[in-house]
Design a protein around this motif. Structure first.
Motif, PDB file in Angstrom:
ATOM      1  N   LEU A 103       0.819  -1.211   0.000  1.00 14.17           N
ATOM      2  CA  LEU A 103       0.000   0.000   0.000  1.00 14.17           C
ATOM      3  C   LEU A 103       0.855   1.264   0.000  1.00 14.17           C
ATOM      4  N   GLU A 104       1.916   1.256   0.806  1.00 13.06           N
ATOM      5  CA  GLU A 104       2.754   2.450   0.934  1.00 13.06           C
ATOM      6  C   GLU A 104       3.552   2.724  -0.335  1.00 13.06           C
ATOM      7  N   GLN A 105       4.089   1.675  -0.932  1.00 15.61           N
ATOM      8  CA  GLN A 105       4.999   1.850  -2.064  1.00 15.61           C
ATOM      9  C   GLN A 105       4.294   1.974  -3.408  1.00 15.61           C
ATOM     10  N   SER A 106       2.989   1.738  -3.421  1.00 19.48           N
ATOM     11  CA  SER A 106       2.262   1.787  -4.701  1.00 19.48           C
ATOM     12  C   SER A 106       2.110   3.207  -5.229  1.00 19.48           C
ATOM     13  N   GLY A 107       2.045   4.187  -4.326  1.00 21.22           N
ATOM     14  CA  GLY A 107       1.887   5.574  -4.748  1.00 21.22           C
ATOM     15  C   GLY A 107       0.466   5.966  -5.090  1.00 21.22           C
ATOM     16  N   VAL A 108      -0.527   5.182  -4.664  1.00 27.90           N
ATOM     17  CA  VAL A 108      -1.928   5.507  -4.974  1.00 27.90           C
ATOM     18  C   VAL A 108      -2.321   6.846  -4.357  1.00 27.90           C
ATOM     19  N   TYR A 109      -1.912   7.064  -3.123  1.00 18.34           N
ATOM     20  CA  TYR A 109      -2.288   8.309  -2.439  1.00 18.34           C
ATOM     21  C   TYR A 109      -1.791   9.525  -3.216  1.00 18.34           C
ATOM     22  N   ASP A 110      -0.506   9.514  -3.561  1.00 14.07           N
ATOM     23  CA  ASP A 110       0.063  10.642  -4.310  1.00 14.07           C
ATOM     24  C   ASP A 110      -0.614  10.811  -5.668  1.00 14.07           C
ATOM     25  N   GLU A 114      -2.543  14.110  -7.163  1.00 12.17           N
ATOM     26  CA  GLU A 114      -2.157  14.715  -8.445  1.00 12.17           C
ATOM     27  C   GLU A 114      -3.331  14.750  -9.415  1.00 12.17           C
ATOM     28  N   PHE A 115      -4.172  13.720  -9.406  1.00 14.36           N
ATOM     29  CA  PHE A 115      -5.342  13.697 -10.295  1.00 14.36           C
ATOM     30  C   PHE A 115      -6.306  14.813  -9.913  1.00 14.36           C
ATOM     31  N   GLU A 116      -6.524  14.980  -8.616  1.00 17.49           N
ATOM     32  CA  GLU A 116      -7.423  16.037  -8.160  1.00 17.49           C
ATOM     33  C   GLU A 116      -6.840  17.413  -8.497  1.00 17.49           C
ATOM     34  N   ALA A 117      -5.529  17.547  -8.382  1.00 20.63           N
ATOM     35  CA  ALA A 117      -4.883  18.824  -8.715  1.00 20.63           C
ATOM     36  C   ALA A 117      -5.000  19.124 -10.207  1.00 20.63           C
ATOM     37  N   SER A 118      -4.910  18.097 -11.049  1.00 18.73           N
ATOM     38  CA  SER A 118      -5.034  18.314 -12.505  1.00 18.73           C
ATOM     39  C   SER A 118      -6.437  18.784 -12.872  1.00 18.73           C
ATOM     40  N   LEU A 119      -7.450  18.284 -12.184  1.00 18.35           N
ATOM     41  CA  LEU A 119      -8.823  18.746 -12.431  1.00 18.35           C
ATOM     42  C   LEU A 119      -8.968  20.207 -12.033  1.00 18.35           C
ATOM     43  N   GLN A 120      -8.320  20.580 -10.926  1.00 19.21           N
ATOM     44  CA  GLN A 120      -8.382  21.970 -10.478  1.00 19.21           C
ATOM     45  C   GLN A 120      -7.712  22.897 -11.496  1.00 19.21           C
ATOM     46  N   GLN A 121      -6.589  22.469 -12.041  1.00 19.48           N
ATOM     47  CA  GLN A 121      -5.898  23.278 -13.053  1.00 19.48           C
ATOM     48  C   GLN A 121      -6.736  23.399 -14.324  1.00 19.48           C
ATOM     49  N   LEU A 122      -7.422  22.306 -14.693  1.00 15.63           N
ATOM     50  CA  LEU A 122      -8.259  22.338 -15.895  1.00 15.63           C
ATOM     51  C   LEU A 122      -9.411  23.314 -15.732  1.00 15.63           C
ATOM     52  N   ALA A 355     -18.752  19.633 -11.070  1.00 14.85           N
ATOM     53  CA  ALA A 355     -19.488  18.515 -10.472  1.00 14.85           C
ATOM     54  C   ALA A 355     -18.555  17.310 -10.243  1.00 14.85           C
ATOM     55  N   MET A 356     -17.634  17.145 -11.184  1.00 16.18           N
ATOM     56  CA  MET A 356     -16.668  16.060 -11.049  1.00 16.18           C
ATOM     57  C   MET A 356     -15.764  16.271  -9.829  1.00 16.18           C
ATOM     58  N   ARG A 357     -15.300  17.494  -9.664  1.00 12.71           N
ATOM     59  CA  ARG A 357     -14.454  17.819  -8.519  1.00 12.71           C
ATOM     60  C   ARG A 357     -15.225  17.698  -7.213  1.00 12.71           C
ATOM     61  N   GLN A 358     -16.483  18.108  -7.243  1.00 16.75           N
ATOM     62  CA  GLN A 358     -17.316  17.995  -6.039  1.00 16.75           C
ATOM     63  C   GLN A 358     -17.561  16.536  -5.675  1.00 16.75           C
ATOM     64  N   ALA A 359     -17.743  15.722  -6.724  1.00 14.25           N
ATOM     65  CA  ALA A 359     -17.961  14.296  -6.474  1.00 14.25           C
ATOM     66  C   ALA A 359     -16.739  13.666  -5.789  1.00 14.25           C
ATOM     67  N   LEU A 360     -15.555  14.121  -6.184  1.00  8.87           N
ATOM     68  CA  LEU A 360     -14.337  13.623  -5.538  1.00  8.87           C
ATOM     69  C   LEU A 360     -14.288  14.009  -4.072  1.00  8.87           C
ATOM     70  N   LYS A 361     -14.752  15.238  -3.770  1.00  9.42           N
ATOM     71  CA  LYS A 361     -14.748  15.681  -2.376  1.00  9.42           C
ATOM     72  C   LYS A 361     -15.757  14.895  -1.540  1.00  9.42           C
ATOM     73  N   VAL A 362     -16.913  14.633  -2.129  1.00  7.45           N
ATOM     74  CA  VAL A 362     -17.949  13.893  -1.396  1.00  7.45           C
ATOM     75  C   VAL A 362     -17.552  12.428  -1.229  1.00  7.45           C
ATOM     76  N   ASN A 363     -17.136  11.827  -2.331  1.00 11.48           N
ATOM     77  CA  ASN A 363     -16.739  10.405  -2.281  1.00 11.48           C
ATOM     78  C   ASN A 363     -15.425  10.229  -1.523  1.00 11.48           C
ATOM     79  N   ASP A 364     -14.526  11.204  -1.675  1.00 12.34           N
ATOM     80  CA  ASP A 364     -13.239  11.310  -0.980  1.00 12.34           C
ATOM     81  C   ASP A 364     -12.434   9.997  -1.019  1.00 12.34           C
ATOM     82  N   PRO A 365     -11.991   9.582  -2.210  1.00  7.80           N
ATOM     83  CA  PRO A 365     -11.184   8.364  -2.301  1.00  7.80           C
ATOM     84  C   PRO A 365      -9.833   8.501  -1.587  1.00  7.80           C
TER      85      PRO A 365
END
Length: 445
Positions: A103-110, A114-122, A355-365
């Motif tokens: 889990l730690e070495q997979s880099g899923v968290y990072d 980064e995916f959420e940050a790319s949506l914000q930039q878009l 709406a996509m960004r909001q869904a990420l905040k609500v679902n909060d993966p």
């Protein structure tokens, strides 16, 4: 009288020599696994008085009555029990640590950050091709990280299952060896050196078996042992017959066990630890797959509710319903549905992206993954404390057994001197008897 003295001295020399042999055996095997210190039990040899003898008893020296093993069955049982508990804790902790590393070495968290940050930039320029391509790139990275985590879990599972299969084979070999020892035990004379060696082998095999699975033993007066495995208890060794332990199947990656078709579950030893680790892994895998599936479903739902840069209805963002199968379905940045339904091609309206960004905040993966990692790490921490405590308990039981049954070289050195002196004294007595006999013959002449 001289002949009696000679026979008594001979018996004493024979007993002292036997004691020296046993002492030498103890010294030679001071570091041998499973060896229990031997000692001799001597007893007086006496015979009824004959004609002209004074009294009813005529003393006739000493003899070796028995070779004893200084082994305490209770302490041996404690070593088996505590050793099995420690083996279970070691394997479960090893599996949990491997899961934590995956889990730690997979880099899923990072990758999620980064995916959420790319949506914000878009959101700053919804029609920018570079920013759209960046979102797809981060999405592909995130999917790949989920895949890597799933592969890591698979590697942990495969390793545990492989080890469990090898340990089942080893348990069957040990069971057959215990059955052979039972057969040989019936032919070994009580109190003999052969019997002592067989008892050492029996106890060593039982200790090894307890390190693999939970066992229950029943000892017969002749030294043979009956062994049952698991919970519920199933007969594994009875007399000279050993049954076959096997993995009867897998449920969500967790092995099920049977002895000749009778289901059982090891609760200690390596196999017990493997079962616990694989159960922990199955639970973590479900949460990871659920997290990936929920993330993909939410992104697909919002994506399909808007229109892309070409004015077409949004197509699914991701495919797959687990961490191992998650893939990005979109082939180009223009297919990102950033505008609400009904907007024309090239619309700069970022309503659906919001709406996509909001869904990420609500679902909060991100929080979901952090919670999974935290729970696994907490288990690692808790099991580490448990393993340390069990290691201390097992070490204490081992020390107690070694103090009782192990070889003390200082004691054996003292015994060498004592028995050597006894042998020399018997030799002196034989010389005295010979001198007396020669003197009597000289008087007769």
């Amino acid at each position: 009288m001289a002949s009696d003295l000679l026979s008594i001295a001979v018996s004493g020399a024979r007993a002292a020599r036997g004691a020296l042999d046993v002492t030498a055996q103890n010294i030679a095997n001071a570091s041998s696994d499973g060896y229990s210190r031997r000692s001799l039990r001597l007893e007086e040899v006496s015979a009824a008085g004959g004609v002209g003898r004074v009294g009813d008893i005529s003393l006739s020296g000493a003899r070796i009555a028995e070779i004893r093993r200084n082994a305490d069955p209770f302490l041996q049982g404690e070593v088996r029990r505590t050793g099995g508990d420690l083996a279970r804790a070691d394997i479960e902790l090893k599996g949990l640590r491997n899961m934590e590393s995956a889990l730690e070495q997979s880099g899923v968290y990072d990758a999620m950050v980064e995916f959420e940050a790319s949506l914000q930039q878009l959101a700053g320029d919804p029609v920018d091709p570079a920013r759209r391509a960046a979102v797809l790139g981060e999405a592909e990275t995130l999917a790949a990280k989920f895949n890597i985590t799933a592969d890591g879990f698979d590697a942990v599972r495969n390793g545990l299952q492989f080890d469990a299969e090898a340990e089942v084979s080893e348990a069957n070999i040990i069971g057959q060896e215990i059955a052979r020892i039972n057969l040989r035990m019936n032919r070994a004379g009580p109190g003999s050196s052969d019997r002592a060696s067989l008892l050492d082998q029996r106890d060593l095999m039982l200790e090894k078996l307890a390190g693999l699975a939970s066992i229950k033993t029943s000892f017969a007066p002749d030294g043979t042992v009956a062994v049952s495995l698991g919970s519920p208890e199933v007969s594994f060794v009875q007399g000279g017959t050993a049954q076959k332990l096997e993995i009867s199947g897998f449920i969500e990656g967790v092995p099920t066990f049977a002895v000749n078709g009778q289901s059982t579950k090891p609760t200690s030893g390596n196999l017990g630890g493997a079962v616990l680790a694989l159960e922990d892994l199955a639970s973590a895998q479900k949460r990871l797959d659920g997290l990936a599936a929920s993330f993909a479903d939410e992104m697909n739902r919002v994506q399909q509710s808007g229109v892309d840069l070409k004015g077409n209805a949004g197509q699914p963002f991701f495919t797959g319903d687990s961490a191992g199968t998650l893939k990005v379905a979109l082939t180009e940045g223009a297919l990102l549905a950033t505008a609400p339904a009904g907007q024309p091609a090239g619309s700069r309206d970022s309503g659906n992206l919001d709406a996509m960004r909001q869904a990420l905040k609500v679902n909060d993966p991100i929080q979901g993954f952090s919670s999974l990692l935290f729970d696994v790490s907490s288990k690692v921490s808790g099991r580490t404390v448990t393993q340390s405590a069990l290691e201390t308990i097992a070490s204490t039981a081992r020390i107690s057994l070694e103090q009782q049954a192990g070889v003390d070289l200082d004691t054996e050195a003292a015994n060498l001197i004592r028995f050597q002196q006894a042998f020399q004294a018997s030799g002196r007595a034989m010389q005295t008897a010979s001198d007396i006999f020669d003197t009597l013959l000289g008087i007769g002449r």
